[in-house]
Design an enzyme around this catalytic site. Sequence first.
Site, PDB file in Angstrom:
ATOM      1  N   SER A 112      44.465   2.058  35.468  1.00 37.95           N
ATOM      2  CA  SER A 112      43.411   3.148  35.677  1.00 37.95           C
ATOM      3  C   SER A 112      43.789   3.965  36.902  1.00 37.95           C
ATOM      4  CB  SER A 112      42.188   2.306  35.719  1.00 37.95           C
ATOM      5  OG  SER A 112      41.164   3.049  36.339  1.00 37.95           O
ATOM      6  N   TYR A 135      42.133  10.557  35.187  1.00 36.57           N
ATOM      7  CA  TYR A 135      41.089  11.013  35.208  1.00 36.57           C
ATOM      8  C   TYR A 135      41.274  12.759  36.096  1.00 36.57           C
ATOM      9  CZ  TYR A 135      37.718   7.297  34.019  1.00 36.57           C
ATOM     10  OH  TYR A 135      37.304   6.268  33.503  1.00 36.57           O
ATOM     11  N   LYS A 259      42.500  10.329  25.603  1.00 35.17           N
ATOM     12  CA  LYS A 259      41.479   8.918  25.238  1.00 35.17           C
ATOM     13  C   LYS A 259      39.999   9.602  25.318  1.00 35.17           C
ATOM     14  CE  LYS A 259      40.569   4.523  27.301  1.00 35.17           C
ATOM     15  NZ  LYS A 259      39.265   4.698  27.862  1.00 35.17           N
ATOM     16  N   HIS A 283      34.267   5.227  25.349  1.00 37.20           N
ATOM     17  CA  HIS A 283      34.464   4.515  26.457  1.00 37.20           C
ATOM     18  C   HIS A 283      33.790   2.936  26.583  1.00 37.20           C
ATOM     19  CE1 HIS A 283      36.004   6.085  30.616  1.00 37.20           C
ATOM     20  NE2 HIS A 283      35.338   4.903  31.006  1.00 37.20           N
TER      21      HIS A 283
HETATM   22  C1  LIG Z   1      34.613  -2.252  33.312  1.00 35.79           C
HETATM   23  C2  LIG Z   1      35.264  -1.225  32.482  1.00 35.79           C
HETATM   24  C3  LIG Z   1      35.817  -0.246  33.448  1.00 35.79           C
HETATM   25  C4  LIG Z   1      36.409   0.761  32.674  1.00 35.79           C
HETATM   26  N1  LIG Z   1      37.184   1.617  33.285  1.00 35.79           N
HETATM   27  C5  LIG Z   1      37.890   2.595  32.822  1.00 35.79           C
HETATM   28  C6  LIG Z   1      38.638   3.584  33.540  1.00 35.79           C
HETATM   29  O1  LIG Z   1      38.929   3.501  34.596  1.00 35.79           O
HETATM   30  N2  LIG Z   1      39.376   4.566  32.833  1.00 35.79           N
HETATM   31  C7  LIG Z   1      39.281   4.877  31.327  1.00 35.79           C
HETATM   32  O2  LIG Z   1      39.785   5.523  30.920  1.00 35.79           O
HETATM   33  N3  LIG Z   1      38.466   3.870  30.703  1.00 35.79           N
HETATM   34  C8  LIG Z   1      37.846   2.702  31.342  1.00 35.79           C
HETATM   35  N4  LIG Z   1      36.941   2.013  30.616  1.00 35.79           N
HETATM   36  C9  LIG Z   1      36.773   2.149  29.059  1.00 35.79           C
HETATM   37  C10 LIG Z   1      38.096   1.293  28.513  1.00 35.79           C
HETATM   38  O3  LIG Z   1      39.205   1.651  28.910  1.00 35.79           O
HETATM   39  C11 LIG Z   1      37.962   0.962  27.047  1.00 35.79           C
HETATM   40  O4  LIG Z   1      37.785   2.269  26.523  1.00 35.79           O
HETATM   41  C12 LIG Z   1      36.879   0.313  26.404  1.00 35.79           C
HETATM   42  O5  LIG Z   1      36.510  -0.779  27.205  1.00 35.79           O
HETATM   43  C13 LIG Z   1      36.982  -0.136  25.031  1.00 35.79           C
HETATM   44  O6  LIG Z   1      35.918  -0.856  24.850  1.00 35.79           O
HETATM   45  P1  LIG Z   1      35.767  -2.755  24.821  1.00 35.79           P
HETATM   46  O7  LIG Z   1      35.397  -2.963  25.914  1.00 35.79           O
HETATM   47  O8  LIG Z   1      34.724  -2.935  23.775  1.00 35.79           O
HETATM   48  O9  LIG Z   1      37.330  -3.143  24.303  1.00 35.79           O
HETATM   49  C14 LIG Z   1      36.403   0.978  31.322  1.00 35.79           C
HETATM   50  C15 LIG Z   1      35.688  -0.021  30.571  1.00 35.79           C
HETATM   51  C16 LIG Z   1      35.127  -1.115  31.241  1.00 35.79           C
HETATM   52  C17 LIG Z   1      34.436  -2.115  30.424  1.00 35.79           C
END
Ligand SMILES: Cc1cc2nc3c(=O)[nH]c(=O)nc-3n(C[C@H](O)[C@H](O)[C@H](O)COP(=O)(O)O)c2cc1C
Length: 389
Positions: A112, A135, A259, A283
Site C-alpha cells: 500500500s 493513491y 482498483k 474497497h
Molecule cells: C484495513 C484495511 C486497509 C486497507 N487499505 C487499503 C489501501 O491502503 N489501499 C487500497 O487500495 N485498498 C485498501 N484496502 C482495501 C483492500 O485492498 C481490499 O480491496 C479489500 O480489503 C477487499 O475486501 P476483503 O477485506 O473482504 O478481502 C484496505 C482494506 C482494509 C480492510
Amino acid sequence: MGGAYDIEPVTPADYRRRAERRLPRFLFDYIDGGANDEITLAANVADFRRIVLRQRVMRDVSQIDTATTIAGEEIAMPLVLAPIGMGGMMAQRGERQAVRAANGANVPFTLSTVAICDLAEVRAAASKPFWFQLYMMRDRGVVKELLDRAAAAGCTTLAFTVDLAITGMRHRDLRNGALSQSVAAKAVRAWEIARHPAWTLDVALRGKPHGFGNLADRVPDPTRLEAFTAWVAKEFDASVTWKDIEWLRAQWKGKLFIKGVLEADDARAAASVGADGLIVSNHGGRQLDSVASTVSKLPDVAAAVGERLEVLVDGGVRSGVDVMKALALGARGVMIGRPWIWALAAGGEAGVARLLATMKQELRVAMALTGVTKIGEIDRGLIDRAPGA
Ligand SMILES: Cc1cc2nc3c(=O)[nH]c(=O)nc-3n(C[C@H](O)[C@H](O)[C@H](O)COP(=O)(O)O)c2cc1C
C-alpha cells in the site's frame, strides 16, 4: 465454526478471532470494520456464500493444477494479497512478514501507499517482485517520485486505486476517536495498549518506526500517526479523472491495474485509457455503503471487458471455494484483504503462510469435486445458481 479450544486456526474467521484478542480494540476495528452500517461489507461475504456449485463425478481428477498467470507472472494460484494500509501496526514490520509469506506461496503481494514499511524495506525482505498500490496525491511530484521508487524496487504491477476520492465514513474508527487528541481518547488508547502486552512488546516497542514509510520524508511529524493520517487525507486528490490515468499510464512502464471499478461503463473507460487489468472492488465495503457486492457486479464487468483486460475481484473472498466461484463468474483471479491481515495479526508470517496453504488446498479440493483439473477449465458451467449474478 471454530471455538475457544481449537488447536490451530484454519479459516479467516479463526484468524479474525485471534486477531481480535491480540490487537488493541482501535486497531482491530480499523481492519475489521466497514463504512457506515457495514451493509456492503456484509453483502460482499453473504453473496459469495449464496452461490451454489455443481458437483461433478467420475472424471479423472488425479492431477490438479492451481497454477495460473496474472499480469504476466506465473503464480501458484489465482490470488493476490490486496494492499492494506498500516499493516505494520498489526505485526512487527508487518509488510515485511507478509511479503515473505506471499513469496513462499508464490502469489503476488501488493504494498500500500500508506504501508508502514517502505518500498526499499519490502524489497530487501522479498525474494520475488511485488506489486505497488498508488493513491493519487495533489502533488504530482510526490507521485512521480513514488513511481520511480516503485520501479527501482522492481515492482512489476501498479494497482491504482480509484474508489477513494474521499475517505468513507468508518463509524467504528470515529467511535474509537481514531483521529482525536482529546484526553479521553488518549486515555482509552493507552488503556487498550496496556491491555494487550504481547502486541505492545512485539509491535509498539520492537516494531518501530510506525510512520507511513513511503511518505515518511514528506510528512512534518512522522512519529505521530494521527498527524500522518490527517496529512494524507489532505493530500489525497479528489479531482482525479480518467485523464490523469493517461498521465499515469505514460509515467509507468509496468502493468497497470485499476482498483475499485464496479460498473461496466467504468470498466470500458479503464480499458480505453490503456490499463492492463482492473479489480472489481468496493474497497472491502469501506467506502460507499449500500453499493452492491463485488461478486454480484463481476459478471457484467467481465462480460464488458474480460476479453481486453485481466479482471480480478476482491471483497468477501474467504476461502479457496470462493476463489473458484469468482473464476466461474468471469474473474481471472481474486485479491484478499482482511483474511491476510487477520492472519498476520494472529500469527505473523507463519499465519499468512498457513492461511495461503489452506486456501490453495480448498481450491484444489473444490476443483477436484467439480471435475476440473486446470484453472483454465473453470467456467460458468460449474455454477448451479448465482443469486443476483
Ligand atoms: C484495513 C484495511 C486497509 C486497507 N487499505 C487499503 C489501501 O491502503 N489501499 C487500497 O487500495 N485498498 C485498501 N484496502 C482495501 C483492500 O485492498 C481490499 O480491496 C479489500 O480489503 C477487499 O475486501 P476483503 O477485506 O473482504 O478481502 C484496505 C482494506 C482494509 C480492510
